[in-house]
Structures are given as C-alpha cells and as structure tokens.
Design a protein around this motif. Structure first.
Motif, mmCIF file in Angstrom:
data_model
loop_
_atom_site.group_PDB
_atom_site.id
_atom_site.type_symbol
_atom_site.label_atom_id
_atom_site.label_comp_id
_atom_site.label_asym_id
_atom_site.label_seq_id
_atom_site.Cartn_x
_atom_site.Cartn_y
_atom_site.Cartn_z
ATOM 1 N N MET A 1 5.710 -5.489 -11.584
ATOM 2 C CA MET A 1 5.801 -5.133 -10.181
ATOM 3 C C MET A 1 5.900 -3.623 -10.076
ATOM 4 S SD MET A 1 8.616 -6.390 -7.482
ATOM 5 C CE MET A 1 9.554 -5.106 -6.746
ATOM 6 N N SER A 2 5.010 -3.041 -9.322
ATOM 7 C CA SER A 2 4.993 -1.594 -9.125
ATOM 8 C C SER A 2 5.501 -1.277 -7.719
ATOM 9 C CB SER A 2 3.560 -1.103 -9.336
ATOM 10 O OG SER A 2 3.291 -0.004 -8.541
ATOM 11 N N VAL A 3 6.195 -0.157 -7.596
ATOM 12 C CA VAL A 3 6.778 0.235 -6.317
ATOM 13 C C VAL A 3 5.815 1.193 -5.619
ATOM 14 C CG1 VAL A 3 8.747 1.341 -5.237
ATOM 15 C CG2 VAL A 3 9.077 -0.051 -7.261
ATOM 16 N N ASN A 4 5.625 0.988 -4.337
ATOM 17 C CA ASN A 4 4.762 1.861 -3.552
ATOM 18 C C ASN A 4 5.529 3.147 -3.255
ATOM 19 O OD1 ASN A 4 3.004 3.021 -1.775
ATOM 20 N ND2 ASN A 4 2.753 1.175 -0.515
ATOM 21 N N ILE A 5 5.050 4.271 -3.780
ATOM 22 C CA ILE A 5 5.755 5.540 -3.637
ATOM 23 C C ILE A 5 5.745 6.032 -2.186
ATOM 24 C CG2 ILE A 5 3.798 7.039 -4.178
ATOM 25 C CD1 ILE A 5 7.313 7.546 -5.490
ATOM 26 N N THR A 6 4.715 5.669 -1.435
ATOM 27 C CA THR A 6 4.639 6.087 -0.031
ATOM 28 C C THR A 6 5.767 5.454 0.773
ATOM 29 O OG1 THR A 6 2.240 6.196 -0.272
ATOM 30 C CG2 THR A 6 3.123 6.250 1.961
ATOM 31 N N LEU A 7 6.006 4.168 0.546
ATOM 32 C CA LEU A 7 7.102 3.502 1.252
ATOM 33 C C LEU A 7 8.446 4.115 0.882
ATOM 34 C CD1 LEU A 7 6.231 -0.317 1.197
ATOM 35 C CD2 LEU A 7 6.252 1.224 3.133
ATOM 36 N N LEU A 8 8.610 4.475 -0.382
ATOM 37 C CA LEU A 8 9.874 5.076 -0.810
ATOM 38 C C LEU A 8 10.088 6.451 -0.183
ATOM 39 C CD1 LEU A 8 10.032 4.076 -4.580
ATOM 40 C CD2 LEU A 8 11.270 3.085 -2.657
ATOM 41 N N LEU A 9 9.040 7.258 -0.086
ATOM 42 C CA LEU A 9 9.155 8.576 0.538
ATOM 43 C C LEU A 9 9.465 8.463 2.032
ATOM 44 C CD1 LEU A 9 6.283 10.543 -1.237
ATOM 45 C CD2 LEU A 9 8.748 10.782 -1.572
ATOM 46 N N ILE A 10 8.779 7.564 2.701
ATOM 47 C CA ILE A 10 9.036 7.362 4.134
ATOM 48 C C ILE A 10 10.452 6.834 4.336
ATOM 49 C CG2 ILE A 10 8.384 5.980 6.147
ATOM 50 C CD1 ILE A 10 5.493 6.150 5.148
ATOM 51 N N ALA B 1 10.033 -3.347 0.430
ATOM 52 C CA ALA B 1 9.674 -2.913 -0.921
ATOM 53 C C ALA B 1 10.240 -3.848 -1.981
ATOM 54 C CB ALA B 1 10.165 -1.494 -1.159
ATOM 55 N N THR B 2 11.384 -4.478 -1.708
ATOM 56 C CA THR B 2 11.959 -5.401 -2.690
ATOM 57 C C THR B 2 11.195 -6.714 -2.759
ATOM 58 O OG1 THR B 2 13.528 -6.313 -1.100
ATOM 59 C CG2 THR B 2 14.274 -4.453 -2.434
ATOM 60 N N GLY B 3 10.368 -6.994 -1.753
ATOM 61 C CA GLY B 3 9.626 -8.249 -1.726
ATOM 62 C C GLY B 3 8.480 -8.294 -2.707
ATOM 63 N N GLY B 4 8.059 -7.145 -3.208
ATOM 64 C CA GLY B 4 6.957 -7.122 -4.169
ATOM 65 C C GLY B 4 5.611 -7.135 -3.475
ATOM 66 N N GLU C 1 3.747 -18.219 -9.592
ATOM 67 C CA GLU C 1 3.811 -16.763 -9.574
ATOM 68 C C GLU C 1 2.882 -16.142 -8.532
ATOM 69 O OE1 GLU C 1 1.252 -18.292 -12.874
ATOM 70 O OE2 GLU C 1 3.381 -18.422 -12.510
ATOM 71 N N ASP C 2 1.982 -16.924 -7.933
ATOM 72 C CA ASP C 2 1.097 -16.401 -6.896
ATOM 73 C C ASP C 2 1.732 -16.432 -5.512
ATOM 74 O OD1 ASP C 2 -0.812 -15.893 -8.752
ATOM 75 O OD2 ASP C 2 -1.982 -17.716 -8.362
ATOM 76 N N TYR C 3 2.860 -17.104 -5.388
ATOM 77 C CA TYR C 3 3.520 -17.199 -4.086
ATOM 78 C C TYR C 3 4.218 -15.901 -3.716
ATOM 79 C CZ TYR C 3 2.910 -22.261 -3.869
ATOM 80 O OH TYR C 3 2.391 -23.511 -3.812
ATOM 81 N N ASN C 4 4.405 -15.720 -2.440
ATOM 82 C CA ASN C 4 5.164 -14.591 -1.918
ATOM 83 C C ASN C 4 6.620 -15.020 -1.744
ATOM 84 O OD1 ASN C 4 5.739 -12.119 -0.858
ATOM 85 N ND2 ASN C 4 4.727 -12.460 1.088
ATOM 86 N N ASP C 5 7.555 -14.094 -2.005
ATOM 87 C CA ASP C 5 8.979 -14.407 -1.866
ATOM 88 C C ASP C 5 9.353 -14.345 -0.378
ATOM 89 O OD1 ASP C 5 11.603 -14.925 -2.328
ATOM 90 O OD2 ASP C 5 12.077 -12.934 -3.122
ATOM 91 N N PRO C 6 9.809 -15.441 0.228
ATOM 92 C CA PRO C 6 10.124 -15.429 1.659
ATOM 93 C C PRO C 6 11.500 -14.842 1.991
ATOM 94 C CG PRO C 6 10.451 -17.622 0.803
ATOM 95 C CD PRO C 6 9.902 -16.794 -0.329
ATOM 96 N N LEU C 7 12.360 -14.660 0.998
ATOM 97 C CA LEU C 7 13.712 -14.188 1.273
ATOM 98 C C LEU C 7 13.754 -12.774 1.853
ATOM 99 C CD1 LEU C 7 16.557 -15.232 1.167
ATOM 100 C CD2 LEU C 7 16.771 -14.273 -1.125
ATOM 101 N N PRO C 8 13.023 -11.781 1.325
ATOM 102 C CA PRO C 8 13.045 -10.460 1.966
ATOM 103 C C PRO C 8 12.528 -10.492 3.408
ATOM 104 C CG PRO C 8 12.201 -10.252 -0.250
ATOM 105 C CD PRO C 8 12.324 -11.720 0.039
ATOM 106 N N GLN C 9 11.582 -11.362 3.690
ATOM 107 C CA GLN C 9 11.090 -11.479 5.062
ATOM 108 C C GLN C 9 12.182 -12.010 5.986
ATOM 109 O OE1 GLN C 9 7.535 -13.853 4.863
ATOM 110 N NE2 GLN C 9 6.650 -12.578 3.263
#
Length: 162
Positions: free
Chosen positions: A1-10, A47-50, A65-73
């Motif tokens: 899982m890679s973190v989006n640097i744009t979201l982190l800067l904003i 960002a924690t949702g991946g 592993e193809d599913y999206n995690d619904p908890l952060p939403q």
C-alpha cells in the motif's frame, strides 16, 4: 500500500491552518479552523483506507484482497456528522455573542487577568501532605467509640443470632 503524497501535503496544510485559526480570539476564525481540521481528519481517514477497490459486497468469484475496506468510509461519515453538529453549535454561540455584545471576539475578563498576574505558588496546592490522610478511625479507637457494634456483645446484631 502506497500513500498519496498529495493528500498528505494537503492534510498537513489544513491541520496547520486549522490549528492557527483555532488559537485566534475571533469566534468566526475558530469555526473556520475547526472546519479545516475536520476536513484534514477526513483526508487522514481517507488515506488510511488504501487504494480504491470493489464495493464490499460479497461475491464468491472475487478474491478478498480486491475488496475495499468500508470502515474508513464509515468513520468519515461519522466525522462529517460530528463536525456538522460542532459547527452548528459554534454558529449558535457566535450568533448569541453578536446579539448580546455586537462582537465575536472572546475578551479577557477581570478574573482572567487577576489569575494571570499571580505567581505560580499556591499555598494550598504546595502544602506538605500528612502521611496518614484517612478519614476513618483506627481499629483501637473504634472499639471505644459510642455506637460501635464491635465490642458490644449485648445482642445488637440479633438478626444474625436468630
């Protein structure tokens, strides 16, 4: 899982600006700072949702592993509701302050200035504490105390003897 640097800067910029505005004396700026901080928190939760994935609906052909995690939403939706209620409460405070005093700045009152001018030494808080601070009487003194049932053998606890 890679973190989006744009979201982190904003997110970092929103947190910094939000904290700066919350520390101001104007209530309107405090509301704007709280809104910025809640939006930064929503970005943090996003960002924690991946990565975006498939909807979390069960299908036997799709690997887990193809599913999206619904908890952060769900956390983001909860955060939106909480931030809306805090914003509505603060807007009510601002309106009441404007109606009563025609200003939205928080002023120091006389008591605040008096407390700020005092030294940090407080005789009550800095006093020596005695070693025994119990409010109960010791067992030796309790036997002689009037109304004590410990030394009384005259049937004061008659319910237990029956």
């Amino acid at each position: 899982m890679s973190v989006n640097i744009t979201l982190l800067l904003i997110m970092g910029a929103l947190y910094a600006a939000g904290i700066y505005l919350v520390l101001e004396r104007s209530l309107t700026r405090v509301v704007l700072g709280l809104a910025m901080m809640t939006n930064a928190t929503n970005l943090l939760l996003l960002a924690t949702g991946g990565f975006a994935g498939l909807a979390p609906l069960f299908n036997s052909e799709i690997p887990p592993e193809d599913y999206n995690d619904p908890l952060p939403q769900a956390f983001i939706l909860t955060s939106i509701v909480i931030s809306f209620s805090v914003t509505a409460f603060m807007l009510g405070i601002i309106y009441r302050s404007w109606v009563l005093g025609r200003q939205d700045e928080v002023q120091d009152d006389i008591e605040d200035r008096r407390v700020a001018s005092q030294s940090s030494y407080d005789a009550e808080d800095d006093a020596d504490v005695p070693e025994d601070t119990t409010e109960f009487t010791p067992a030796e003194e309790a036997e002689e105390a009037p109304g004590s049932q410990r030394g009384a053998g005259n049937g004061s606890t008659g319910e237990a003897k029956r």
